[in-house]
Motif scaffolding. Sequence first.
Motif, PDB file in Angstrom:
ATOM      1  N   ILE A  67       4.667 -32.527  32.579  1.00 24.96           N
ATOM      2  CA  ILE A  67       5.283 -31.284  32.129  1.00 24.96           C
ATOM      3  C   ILE A  67       6.600 -31.045  32.848  1.00 24.96           C
ATOM      4  CG2 ILE A  67       5.036 -28.775  32.080  1.00 24.96           C
ATOM      5  CD1 ILE A  67       3.493 -30.178  29.926  1.00 24.96           C
ATOM      6  N   TYR A  70       8.956 -33.046  31.007  1.00 23.93           N
ATOM      7  CA  TYR A  70       9.202 -32.480  29.679  1.00 23.93           C
ATOM      8  C   TYR A  70      10.166 -31.306  29.721  1.00 23.93           C
ATOM      9  CZ  TYR A  70       8.072 -29.191  25.892  1.00 23.93           C
ATOM     10  OH  TYR A  70       8.135 -28.276  24.879  1.00 23.93           O
ATOM     11  N   TYR A 252      -2.265 -29.354  25.036  1.00 25.56           N
ATOM     12  CA  TYR A 252      -1.865 -30.619  24.428  1.00 25.56           C
ATOM     13  C   TYR A 252      -1.803 -30.515  22.902  1.00 25.56           C
ATOM     14  CZ  TYR A 252      -2.314 -32.991  28.927  1.00 25.56           C
ATOM     15  OH  TYR A 252      -2.146 -33.388  30.229  1.00 25.56           O
ATOM     16  N   LEU A 255       1.536 -29.041  22.087  1.00 27.43           N
ATOM     17  CA  LEU A 255       2.607 -30.027  22.179  1.00 27.43           C
ATOM     18  C   LEU A 255       2.576 -30.987  20.989  1.00 27.43           C
ATOM     19  CD1 LEU A 255       2.503 -30.935  25.992  1.00 27.43           C
ATOM     20  CD2 LEU A 255       4.202 -29.542  24.806  1.00 27.43           C
ATOM     21  N   CYS A 258       4.006 -29.367  18.018  1.00 24.83           N
ATOM     22  CA  CYS A 258       5.467 -29.317  18.108  1.00 24.83           C
ATOM     23  C   CYS A 258       6.088 -30.625  17.634  1.00 24.83           C
ATOM     24  CB  CYS A 258       5.902 -29.026  19.540  1.00 24.83           C
ATOM     25  SG  CYS A 258       5.587 -27.326  20.081  1.00 24.83           S
ATOM     26  N   CYS A 259       5.455 -31.743  17.941  1.00 20.51           N
ATOM     27  CA  CYS A 259       5.943 -33.043  17.471  1.00 20.51           C
ATOM     28  C   CYS A 259       5.888 -33.121  15.948  1.00 20.51           C
ATOM     29  CB  CYS A 259       5.127 -34.176  18.092  1.00 20.51           C
ATOM     30  SG  CYS A 259       5.384 -34.401  19.866  1.00 20.51           S
ATOM     31  N   THR A 446       8.035 -34.510  24.518  1.00 20.69           N
ATOM     32  CA  THR A 446       6.957 -33.638  24.092  1.00 20.69           C
ATOM     33  C   THR A 446       5.662 -34.403  23.901  1.00 20.69           C
ATOM     34  OG1 THR A 446       8.616 -32.307  22.932  1.00 20.69           O
ATOM     35  CG2 THR A 446       6.322 -31.870  22.397  1.00 20.69           C
TER      36      THR A 446
END
Length: 556
Positions: A67, A70, A252, A255, A258-259, A446
Motif C-alpha cells: 500500500i 501504491y 483488496y 482495489l 478499481c482495476c 493498484t
Amino acid sequence: MMKSSVSDRSLYIESEEEDEVNEEEVGNKIPPDDESDGSDSSSVASPRRSRPSSYNTTWPQSYRQSIDMYSSVTPPTIGFLGTPTLSRLGSSFITSSFQGKHTPEIISSLIKPLLPTRVDEQEQQKRQSSHSLLLPPPIPSRRPSLRKPKDDTKLSKVSHELPISRNCSFGQAVINGINVLCGVGILSTPYAVKVGGWAGLSILFIFAGLSYYTGILLKHCLDSEPGLETYPDIGQAAFGTKGRFLVSIILYLELYACCVEYIILESDNLSSLFPNAHLTIGSMHISSHVLFAVMTTLIVLPTTWLRDLSLLSYISAGGVIASILVVASLFWVGLIDQVGFQNKGDSLNLTGIPIAIGLYGYCYSGHAVYPNIYSSLEKKNQFPLVLFTCFVICTVMFAGVAVIGYLMFGETTLSQFTLNMPQGLVASKLAVWTTVVNPITKYALTLTPMALSFEELIPANHMKSHLYPIAVRSTLAFSTLFVALSVPFFGLVMAFIGSLLTMFVTLILPCACFMSIVKGKLTWLEGIFCIFIIIVGVICAGFGTTSAISKIIESY
C-alpha cells in the motif's frame, strides 16, 4: 505511545555475520515471539509492552509495503531493472522503517522484477527468492541480531544498503492524501448531480464530514496499542484474526474493482477518440470498446510483472497534476471556449439518490491508506490537520466539477464528463488524453497489493520459479478484463463499488473497530455517533447496492 513505537522501533537484520557477533550479546533477552514493535531507547534489552499476538505475521504480511508503494509520491532512482538501485521504498514519502525481523526479505522482494535478468539467475543461489515476502520464513537456527538505530532522523539501511525513510513531513503527507482521494471518482460527479438533482449534492458534503471523522477514528485505533500500523492491523486488534481477514478481503476487493474501472475508463475514452476503430477476424467482429479494452489490458500486463514499480509510482504521482489538468480543461471549455453554462436541472430526483450515494461515496474511498500515512508522519499530532487539508481541497474540486460539469451538459451528462467535451477543442483533447494515460500508470500499482496477498498463499516449494507470480498477476489482469467486458457501465459499476465496498471501508468498519478497541473508555456521545454512522452506512449500502445492481440488469 504510537510515536515511540514508530520512531524508536528496531530493525532485525538476518545476517549470519551479525548473528555470530551478537548472538551471545543478545542472548535470552529477546523472546522468540517478539517482533520488535518498539523498544526503549535507553537499552536494547529493556522490557517492552507485551501483547497477545503479533500483527505482522498473519496474512496479509505484504499489506503495509504494497500500500505504501501504491499510494506514495516519490521520484525513483533510475538504474538497471532487477537491481536494488530503483529503491522506491527507500525514498518513499510515507514509508517509515518497516518493523519485524523479516524486513530485509520483504524489501528485497519488492525491488526485484518477476522476470529475472541474467544477474538475477546468477545470484539466485546466493539470495532468497522474492517469495520470501509472501510466507513467513522458517525460524532461523540462530537468534536474529538486533541493530538499534543511532538516530531516528537519519535513514536506516538494511538489505543491499537500501535506505528507508523514517518520517514524512506535513506537506508530503498532504500530497499523498490528495493523490489517493483525487481518483477517477471526480469524473462522475456531474453525472451524480444529474441522477440525484442539485439537492443530492449535499450528500457529497455529508460524506466528507463523516469520512473525515472516521479517518480520525482510525488514528485513535492506531494509538490504542503499539504495533498497529495498517487497516488490517486495526481489524485484528478489534476482532482478532477473523477481523483482519475480513478487513483485508474488503480492501483488496475495492482495489480489484478499481482495476476493473480503469479498463472500462480506457475503453470508453479511447472509443470516443477513435469511434471507427474495429477489428474483423474471419466472421468475428470486434467493436472499438472491446478492442481498446483488450489493448489496454495487453499494455498494462507487463507492468504487473515487475517487482520494482518505483518508476510507475513516480509517474502515477502525477495523479494530482492530472486531476488539476482535467478540472482546468473543463473550466477552460466552459469559460474560454464558450461552451457556456445554460442548464438548470432538477432540484431533487429521489429515484436517482441511491445511485448518487454510490457515486459520491466512491470519492472518499481512501481510508485504506490513511493508517499508513499516519504511521509514517514525523509529527503524529499533525494528522488531523493533514486529513482536514486533503478533504477540503478534494471536496472543493469534487463540488466544483459537479456544478460546472452539470451546468455545461445538463441532462446529456454522461458517466464521465470527458465523454461530453467537444472533440475538436485542444482543452478537450488534453482532458481525454490525461484521463487515458493516468490509469495506465496506476493499474499495476493498484493490482500489486492483491497479487502479493495471493502469492503469500502459495507454498514456498512452488515459488522457486518466477512463473507462479507471473501466472497470478496475469490471471488477475485478464479477470479484470473479463469483468469489465461483462459489465461495461462505468457509472453504475462505480455506484456499486461506492455503495457496497466504500461504505464498509469508510463508514462501517472504522466505527465498529473503534467501538470494539476502546470499549470501556468509549463515551456515550462517541458511542451514539458511531452507531449513527454505522446505521447511515448500512442504509446507504443497502439502497445503493440494490439500486446499482438493478440498473446494471436494466442496462443489458
